[in-house]
Structure formats: C-alpha cells, structure tokens
Design a protein around this motif. Structure first.
Motif, mmCIF file in Angstrom:
data_model
loop_
_atom_site.group_PDB
_atom_site.id
_atom_site.type_symbol
_atom_site.label_atom_id
_atom_site.label_comp_id
_atom_site.label_asym_id
_atom_site.label_seq_id
_atom_site.Cartn_x
_atom_site.Cartn_y
_atom_site.Cartn_z
ATOM 1 N N GLY A 71 27.582 15.942 -10.093
ATOM 2 C CA GLY A 71 28.514 16.286 -9.054
ATOM 3 C C GLY A 71 30.022 16.871 -9.405
ATOM 4 N N SER A 72 30.115 17.882 -8.593
ATOM 5 C CA SER A 72 31.338 18.595 -8.610
ATOM 6 C C SER A 72 31.393 19.697 -9.666
ATOM 7 N N CYS A 73 30.123 20.029 -10.106
ATOM 8 C CA CYS A 73 29.920 21.236 -11.132
ATOM 9 C C CYS A 73 29.133 22.232 -10.990
ATOM 10 N N THR A 74 28.299 22.208 -9.969
ATOM 11 C CA THR A 74 27.159 22.909 -9.459
ATOM 12 C C THR A 74 26.320 23.467 -10.804
ATOM 13 N N MET A 75 25.585 22.487 -11.339
ATOM 14 C CA MET A 75 24.755 22.851 -12.328
ATOM 15 C C MET A 75 23.322 23.240 -11.588
ATOM 16 N N LYS A 76 23.281 24.525 -11.287
ATOM 17 C CA LYS A 76 21.909 24.839 -10.438
ATOM 18 C C LYS A 76 21.297 25.875 -11.277
ATOM 19 N N TYR A 77 20.022 26.240 -10.873
ATOM 20 C CA TYR A 77 19.208 27.114 -11.634
ATOM 21 C C TYR A 77 19.909 28.499 -11.479
ATOM 22 N N ASN A 78 20.079 29.083 -12.404
ATOM 23 C CA ASN A 78 20.384 30.559 -12.380
ATOM 24 C C ASN A 78 19.268 31.658 -12.599
ATOM 25 N N PRO A 79 19.016 32.633 -11.698
ATOM 26 C CA PRO A 79 17.816 33.487 -11.609
ATOM 27 C C PRO A 79 17.974 34.276 -12.914
ATOM 28 N N ARG A 80 16.676 34.440 -13.562
ATOM 29 C CA ARG A 80 16.519 35.191 -14.690
ATOM 30 C C ARG A 80 16.983 36.649 -14.748
ATOM 31 N N ALA A 81 16.724 37.151 -13.683
ATOM 32 C CA ALA A 81 17.148 38.651 -13.269
ATOM 33 C C ALA A 81 18.541 39.011 -13.478
ATOM 34 N N ALA A 82 19.483 38.218 -13.236
ATOM 35 C CA ALA A 82 20.754 38.013 -13.468
ATOM 36 C C ALA A 82 20.977 38.186 -15.122
ATOM 37 N N GLU A 380 27.795 17.652 -1.852
ATOM 38 C CA GLU A 380 27.641 16.549 -2.829
ATOM 39 C C GLU A 380 27.842 15.225 -2.115
ATOM 40 N N CYS A 381 27.447 13.882 -2.483
ATOM 41 C CA CYS A 381 27.636 12.735 -1.845
ATOM 42 C C CYS A 381 28.058 11.634 -2.775
ATOM 43 N N ILE A 382 28.494 10.617 -2.634
ATOM 44 C CA ILE A 382 29.230 9.685 -3.674
ATOM 45 C C ILE A 382 28.506 8.177 -3.193
ATOM 46 N N VAL A 383 28.150 7.732 -4.148
ATOM 47 C CA VAL A 383 27.463 6.303 -3.961
ATOM 48 C C VAL A 383 28.482 5.480 -4.809
ATOM 49 N N THR A 384 28.835 4.447 -4.439
ATOM 50 C CA THR A 384 29.534 3.224 -5.031
ATOM 51 C C THR A 384 28.821 2.080 -5.318
ATOM 52 N N LEU A 385 28.943 1.782 -6.604
ATOM 53 C CA LEU A 385 28.088 0.734 -7.217
ATOM 54 C C LEU A 385 28.834 -0.554 -7.428
ATOM 55 N N LEU A 418 39.247 7.210 -7.225
ATOM 56 C CA LEU A 418 39.511 6.485 -5.934
ATOM 57 C C LEU A 418 38.200 5.897 -5.625
ATOM 58 N N VAL A 419 37.110 6.029 -5.982
ATOM 59 C CA VAL A 419 35.757 5.270 -5.676
ATOM 60 C C VAL A 419 35.560 4.335 -6.847
ATOM 61 N N PRO A 420 35.375 3.025 -6.411
ATOM 62 C CA PRO A 420 34.987 2.295 -7.699
ATOM 63 C C PRO A 420 33.478 2.259 -7.958
ATOM 64 N N GLU A 421 33.399 2.174 -9.301
ATOM 65 C CA GLU A 421 31.965 2.418 -9.666
ATOM 66 C C GLU A 421 31.249 3.553 -9.041
ATOM 67 N N CYS A 422 31.937 4.834 -9.369
ATOM 68 C CA CYS A 422 31.441 5.873 -8.494
ATOM 69 C C CYS A 422 30.349 6.898 -9.412
ATOM 70 N N LEU A 423 29.470 7.212 -8.662
ATOM 71 C CA LEU A 423 28.175 8.060 -9.054
ATOM 72 C C LEU A 423 28.616 9.338 -7.962
ATOM 73 N N LEU A 424 28.960 10.544 -8.551
ATOM 74 C CA LEU A 424 29.167 11.807 -7.726
ATOM 75 C C LEU A 424 28.056 12.845 -7.964
ATOM 76 N N ILE A 425 27.108 12.755 -6.669
ATOM 77 C CA ILE A 425 25.791 13.186 -6.990
ATOM 78 C C ILE A 425 25.636 14.593 -6.167
ATOM 79 N N GLU A 426 25.180 15.834 -6.960
ATOM 80 C CA GLU A 426 25.167 16.994 -6.246
ATOM 81 C C GLU A 426 24.064 17.624 -6.651
ATOM 82 N N PRO A 427 23.068 17.816 -5.565
ATOM 83 C CA PRO A 427 21.501 18.415 -5.894
ATOM 84 C C PRO A 427 21.642 19.859 -6.009
ATOM 85 N N THR A 428 22.626 20.760 -5.272
ATOM 86 C CA THR A 428 22.535 21.958 -5.133
ATOM 87 C C THR A 428 21.557 22.404 -4.202
#
Length: 491
Positions: A71-82, A380-385, A418-428
C-alpha cells in the motif's frame, strides 16, 4: 542451505576465473593503509558462487514472481519495453557533459516528458531534476520559503500537515526551516475543517497533503481547503505519491495546488524496491515558476533544445544534484507515458481504483473490518485487524508474516498510524481478477487459522529461508559483518 556464501567455504577452493587481474603490486600505498592479514574471503569454486547467488535470487519476493500489494507504494508491473529502450546504446553511452547539439535525442525525450507531465498535472511548468520524491518535497518547500522571502513575508514560518500525511512531509518542512503544525482528520478521513480554520493565520506558509490521502480516500473538500489556505496567504503543496489513483482523471493544478512532486519511480514505470533508483518530477503554478531548480530542458529561440542553467534563472533555488536527475528512470517514464497515451493514463487510475474497491468489498464480505466502510476506496484500501488482535491476540504484523508462507508479499503494516492494527493494501491496475480472488482466499484462510490455531500465525513465517527475527534486537544491535568464529552472531 546457508544464506551466506561463507557457509560453502572450504580451504583450498578457488574461482580464478572471477579474480581481478593484478600484474604488479602498488608500492606507493602508505604503510598504515596496508593490510596486516589477508582478507577473510570465502574459498569457493566458481560454480558454487553462481549456484549460491542464483538460489538466493530465486528466494526473493518480487513483482515478477509474486503478488505485491504494498500500500501507498505502487509496486506494479513495469513493461519490459521501457527497460529495453532506456538501455539503448545511444542513451547509455552519452555523457552528461556532452555538447547539447550531440544530445538532442535525449533532450527531446526529457522535454516531451516535461510537457506530458505538465498536461496531466495541470501545472504551468514541470522539471525533472529531483533525484527522488523526498528531494522533490524538499525542493518544493524551499521554493515556498523563497516565495515568502521575496515578498518580505518572513513571519510565515509554519507549515500545516494533516495527521494522515506521509512521514516525509513534516521532515521536508522542518529541513526547509519551518515549524510543523498538525491538523487532525475527522472520522470519515477528511481534513477537519474547523481545526484548519483555527490554525491558519499570518504565520501560515502553506499546507502539505496528498489527495487521495494515505487513508485511502479522496479529500472531498479540497477546493475549500485551498480557499482557506490561499486567503490566509499560504500555498498548497501536493505530495504526488498517490497519483496512481487519479492519473488522467483529476489534475492537482485544478485542485488549486501551487507545487507538487510526482514519484516517477512509482507511477511511471520504474520499480523502487531495495531503496532505489528514484526519480521525481517537480511541478509548479505561476507563482513559483521563477524559483524552479535547475537544470531543465527548454526550447531555444533557434528551435533547438537546451539546458536552462543558473545563469538563465537568477531567482532559482539552485541545483539538486551534480547533473540533471536520474536519466535512466526518466527515460523509462517517458517510454511508459508514450505507451499509455492520454486514454491509457486514464485507464491506469480506473483499473487501480476498481481493483482496490473490489478487494475492499470482497474482504469485507469475508469478515474483515474496513477502516472507512462508508467511503469509496481510492487506489488502496485499509483493513483494521483490531478485532483479531483483541479476541485472538494476533496482530497485523502476524498476518503480514503469515502471508509470506502463502507466497504473497505483505501489504504495508501499521501505516497510517491513525488506524489500529492497520493493513494498507494496494493491488494496482496491473493485477488480474484471479490474482485478487486468490489474495482474498488467502486472507480468509489466515483468518480461519487465527480462530483455530492462533499460535501458527503468531510464529509465522514457517517456509521462508529466514524465520521471524527479533525486530527490536535487530534494530538496536544490528551487525551485518561475518565473524569467522560465530558467523552472523547478532540479529
């Protein structure tokens, strides 16, 4: 299998084909710099070296091999052409001090990237000289300081920062000579408007925020925020870390921001795992144009492309590095932008937000608690555990470690604070529905384990080459040196 090459060392083994050639000793080194004993190097064969490091590389989590919902880092696939095009010999072989007439191809790529980012952000000018997003932040705040100094408004020494901001925001403000004043967010994740109105005044230099925020929601009253800060005499700084959510749909310039940075190594094609390489774009509105850092590319009166340097911009805040940004990353971002085009950029944000909202609803249906269930997620979405932690004593970190056993890189944990037991999830935008469904199934399985066998989750991971470390000891007594008698005897 040992994770250290020293574990394979046996006396007398050699890899002569890997040894550097040294025809004669260097006789003029000072005695105090000469070794008293031979270096403690592993004694291994060339084949053992190759196999060892190949096996280690196969154990890495990476975008090429695993789902990476960081989450919040946008670790997505990057095209090999680039990658391929950025490594063409004409780019790799060029020297940064080569004459401009011999660098027109590279300058054209940089100039067109500046123009494309200018269009997609709504700013009046974009430059590409920051080496990373954090340096772009620092440069932006330095320009805000210079703006107030030029107006003889030295009393503006305070920067407002929402409590949901990235940690680099207050750091950049302090490094630029400002005091930081925190502004709370309300229960729905928006900036508290009453607190903002009470905070602004003749001391306000500006406000730093990102939209969407790190809470994974879009700041709905951004135009009201801009009006309040501008009427108080301050400026608005946009942290572009979350641009992936609005790319091609909403422009920060239209939100009335005065300055921004974009993480090209997040949104525009180049991965930034392992600490780099970074690159950033820096965009400004008309008020801050005179203070832009140099160099950047412009078109000359004769029609060619030239570097704009200090002598051309007397009010510039100066240079950010020896030359001009990270050329390899900029070229990848340029190719990526050209591959996407205007409509492609819009599809990036559409699919990024679609995937995040799909995950949010599926996880909610599976029994997880969303931090902001009444808000639509951005990218991205946030789940609190907190419920899992309270009822079964299993933390967000335990969940994250257990995900590694299932071949999934963990989301961001415990951020935002701010979110207790936070998972910040970013699928891209680059992940398929099948991958998202598999992730939901994995999270559901772990939740079932929490209820039936919590110790298994608390002690995860079980299948990784290195089991769970003592995080506190590793931070306080970190020792990465190999010791012949004890190996890595700490951390």
């Amino acid at each position: 299998m040992s994770t250290l090459i020293f574990g394979h060392s046996r006396p007398g083994r050699r890899a002569p084909g890997l040894a550097p050639e040294c025809e004669e000793a260097i006789d003029d080194l000072p005695n105090d710099l000469l070794r008293k004993h031979p270096p403690a190097l592993p004694e291994v064969s060339e084949l053992e070296v190759v196999r060892h490091y190949t096996r280690l590389s196969q154990q890495n989590f990476s975008i090429d091999t695993h789902f990476y919902p960081l989450g919040s880092c946008t670790m997505k696939y990057n095209p090999r052409a680039a990658n391929h095009l950025a490594m063409l010999e004409g780019f790799l072989g060029a020297h940064p001090l080569a004459p401009e007439r011999g660098r027109q191809g590279f300058l054209a790529c940089v100039f067109e990237l500046q123009e494309m980012l200018q269009a997609v952000t709504g700013m009046s000018r974009v430059v590409l000289n920051p080496m990373a997003g954090a340096q772009g932040e620092f440069a932006g705040m330095a320009m805000i300081r210079r703006y107030h100094e030029m107006r003889k408004d030295a009393g503006r020494n305070e920067v407002l920062v929402p409590d949901a901001a990235h940690g680099t925001n207050p750091a950049s403000a302090v490094m630029s000579g400002f005091r930081v004043r925190e502004i709370p967010t309300d229960r729905e994740g928006d900036v508290n408007m009453e607190a903002l109105r009470a905070a602004v005044g003749p001391q306000t230099a500006g406000i730093m925020l990102t939209n969407p925020s790190t809470l994974g929601v879009f700041e709905r009253r951004i135009l009201d925020i801009a009006k309040i800060v501008h009427e108080a005499g301050g400026l608005l700084y946009y942290d572009g870390a979350n641009l992936n959510a609005i790319l091609g749909r909403v422009r920060p310039g239209d939100m009335q921001f005065d300055v921004l940075h974009l993480n090209l190594h997040k949104t525009f094609s180049t991965p930034h795992g392992g600490g780099g390489p970074g690159a950033a774009a820096l965009g400004v509105g008309p008020r801050l144009e005179p203070f832009l850092p140099v160099p950047f590319v412009a078109r000359s009166e004769a029609g060619g492309l030239v570097w704009v340097e200090e002598g051309d911009r007397p009010e510039t805040i100066g240079r950010l590095s020896a030359f001009m940004g990270n050329g390899g990353v900029l070229l990848r971002a340029y190719v990526y932008a050209r591959l996407l085009g205007r409509q492609g950029m819009r599809r990036v944000s559409e699919y990024a937000t679609l995937n995040a909202n799909y995950l949010a609803r599926e996880l909610e249906a599976a029994g997880f608690e969303l931090a902001y269930p009444r808000r639509r997620a951005s990218h991205e979405c946030i789940v609190t555990l907190k419920r899992e932690a309270r009822e079964w004593g299993v933390s967000a970190m335990d969940f994250a470690k257990r995900l590694l056993d299932y071949g999934v890189h963990a989301p961001t944990t415990y951020f935002p604070l701010l979110v207790p037991e936070c998972l910040l999830i970013e699928p891209t935008e680059t992940e398929s529905p099948e991958t998202l469904d598999a992730f939901v199934l994995t999270m559901t399985k772990i939740r079932e384990e929490v209820q039936n066998d919590p110790e298994r989750v608390r002690n995860a991971p079980w299948t990784t080459p290195v089991r769970r470390l003592d995080d506190v000891r590793a931070a306080r007594e970190l020792d990465l040196a190999w010791h012949p008698q004890g190996g890595l005897d700490k951390a």
